[in-house]
Design an enzyme around this catalytic site. Structure first.
Site, short mmCIF file in Angstrom:
data_model
loop_
_atom_site.label_atom_id
_atom_site.label_comp_id
_atom_site.label_asym_id
_atom_site.label_seq_id
_atom_site.Cartn_x
_atom_site.Cartn_y
_atom_site.Cartn_z
N ASN A 114 -42.80 65.87 -10.00
CA ASN A 114 -42.18 67.17 -10.24
C ASN A 114 -40.76 66.97 -10.76
O ASN A 114 -40.11 65.98 -10.41
CB ASN A 114 -42.14 68.00 -8.95
CG ASN A 114 -41.59 69.40 -9.16
OD1 ASN A 114 -41.90 70.05 -10.17
ND2 ASN A 114 -40.77 69.88 -8.24
N HIS A 116 -37.09 68.82 -10.68
CA HIS A 116 -36.38 69.89 -9.96
C HIS A 116 -34.92 69.91 -10.41
O HIS A 116 -34.26 68.87 -10.44
CB HIS A 116 -36.45 69.67 -8.44
CG HIS A 116 -35.79 70.78 -7.69
ND1 HIS A 116 -36.36 72.03 -7.54
CD2 HIS A 116 -34.57 70.85 -7.10
CE1 HIS A 116 -35.53 72.81 -6.87
NE2 HIS A 116 -34.43 72.12 -6.60
N SER A 143 -33.52 66.08 -10.66
CA SER A 143 -34.24 65.03 -9.93
C SER A 143 -35.70 65.02 -10.35
O SER A 143 -36.30 66.09 -10.55
CB SER A 143 -34.20 65.29 -8.41
OG SER A 143 -32.87 65.42 -7.95
N ASP A 152 -40.10 70.43 -2.61
CA ASP A 152 -38.98 69.73 -3.27
C ASP A 152 -38.44 68.60 -2.39
O ASP A 152 -37.27 68.21 -2.51
CB ASP A 152 -37.84 70.69 -3.64
CG ASP A 152 -38.29 71.80 -4.58
OD1 ASP A 152 -39.17 71.54 -5.43
OD2 ASP A 152 -37.77 72.93 -4.47
C1 GAR Z 1 -37.05 73.42 -15.69
O1 GAR Z 1 -35.68 73.54 -15.88
C2 GAR Z 1 -37.36 72.85 -14.33
O2 GAR Z 1 -36.33 72.07 -13.82
C3 GAR Z 1 -37.54 74.08 -13.50
O3 GAR Z 1 -38.15 75.01 -14.35
C4 GAR Z 1 -37.72 74.78 -15.68
C5 GAR Z 1 -38.91 74.85 -16.61
O4 GAR Z 1 -38.53 74.81 -17.91
N1 GAR Z 1 -38.36 73.78 -12.38
C6 GAR Z 1 -38.16 74.28 -11.16
O5 GAR Z 1 -37.29 75.07 -10.93
C7 GAR Z 1 -39.14 73.81 -10.12
N2 GAR Z 1 -38.72 74.23 -8.82
P1 GAR Z 1 -39.56 74.48 -19.07
O6 GAR Z 1 -40.77 75.38 -18.88
O7 GAR Z 1 -38.82 74.82 -20.33
O8 GAR Z 1 -39.92 73.02 -18.98
#
Ligand code: GAR
Length: 220
Positions: A114, A116, A143, A152
């Site tokens: 994942n 985060h 991370s 997480d």
């Molecule tokens: C990313 O920034 C990721 O870090 C976050 O969602 C976004 C997805 O962007 N993930 C979380 O918050 C997980 N808890 P994307 O769809 O453009 O890759």
């Protein structure tokens, strides 16, 4: 058979939204010598742009819409059935915004990563950029971790730091954090496909050695 013609480890990406991390992984996987193959992209949200990105790249897609299921267990069961059918070596959560049940996570222990947007263990959960600003922190980041039952909370493999600047907003921070995500995630996926990282009983093994702390990209 020659070693270089052995089948590549297979990767299934799960996403919920715009899929910029998916795009970074698609781009990396297209580079000569990338040690894995993205075989499918799954989404829980029918209109997600991630599906469009996958289609553009000729990658198979599937949707398991969480709204079609009465409980988290039923949704996870349906998602698990799709994944089992495709039988990937690695599941990459790339902005997949559903909390997964313990049964699901245990079924794919050591096979699921994942991303985060924080320097874990700080700021698990949502709205990490605003919470970093509210706390007046000078450092933020991203991370990449193995997924375990703790939200997480799985062992962190690698992190990249982002310095909080005067005048930063949640959006400006998110943008710089995402730039780092797009660099870091393909690196970690590459390590996994090369067999360099594994989830051990006490943490992450890198080249067979227990890591004492996450790998860090240089600060920027
Ligand atoms: C990313 O920034 C990721 O870090 C976050 O969602 C976004 C997805 O962007 N993930 C979380 O918050 C997980 N808890 P994307 O769809 O453009 O890759």
């Amino acid at each position: 058979m020659k070693a270089d013609s052995a089948p590549l480890p297979t990767i299934l990406v799960l996403a919920s939204g715009s899929g910029t991390n998916l795009q970074a992984l698609i781009d990396a996987s297209r580079e000569r010598g990338f040690p894995g193959e993205i075989i499918a992209v799954g989404c829980n949200t029918p209109g997600a742009f991630a599906l469009e990105r996958a289609a553009q790249a000729n990658i198979k897609t599937f949707v398991v819409n969480h709204k079609s299921y009465g409980s988290r267990e039923e949704f996870d069961g349906a998602l698990m059935a799709e994944i089992r059918r495709l039988n990937p070596d690695l599941i990459v959560l790339a902005g997949f915004m559903r909390i997964l049940t313990g049964d699901f996570v245990r079924a794919f222990r050591g096979q699921m990563l994942n991303v985060h947007p924080s320097l874990l263990p700080a700021y698990t959960g949502l709205n990490t950029h605003q919470r970093v600003l509210d706390a007046g922190d000078s450092k933020h980041g991203v991370s990449i971790h193995f997924v375990t039952e703790e939200l997480d909370g799985g062992p962190v493999i690698a992190q990249a730091e982002v310095t909080v600047a005067k005048g930063d907003t949640a959006d400006s921070l998110a943008e710089r954090v995402q730039q780092q995500e797009h660099i870091l995630y393909p690196i970690v996926v590459r390590w996994f496909c090369e067999g360099r990282i594994q989830l051990g009983t006490d943490g992450v093994l890198f080249d067979g050695e227990l890591m004492s702390q996450p790998m860090r990209l240089p600060s920027n």
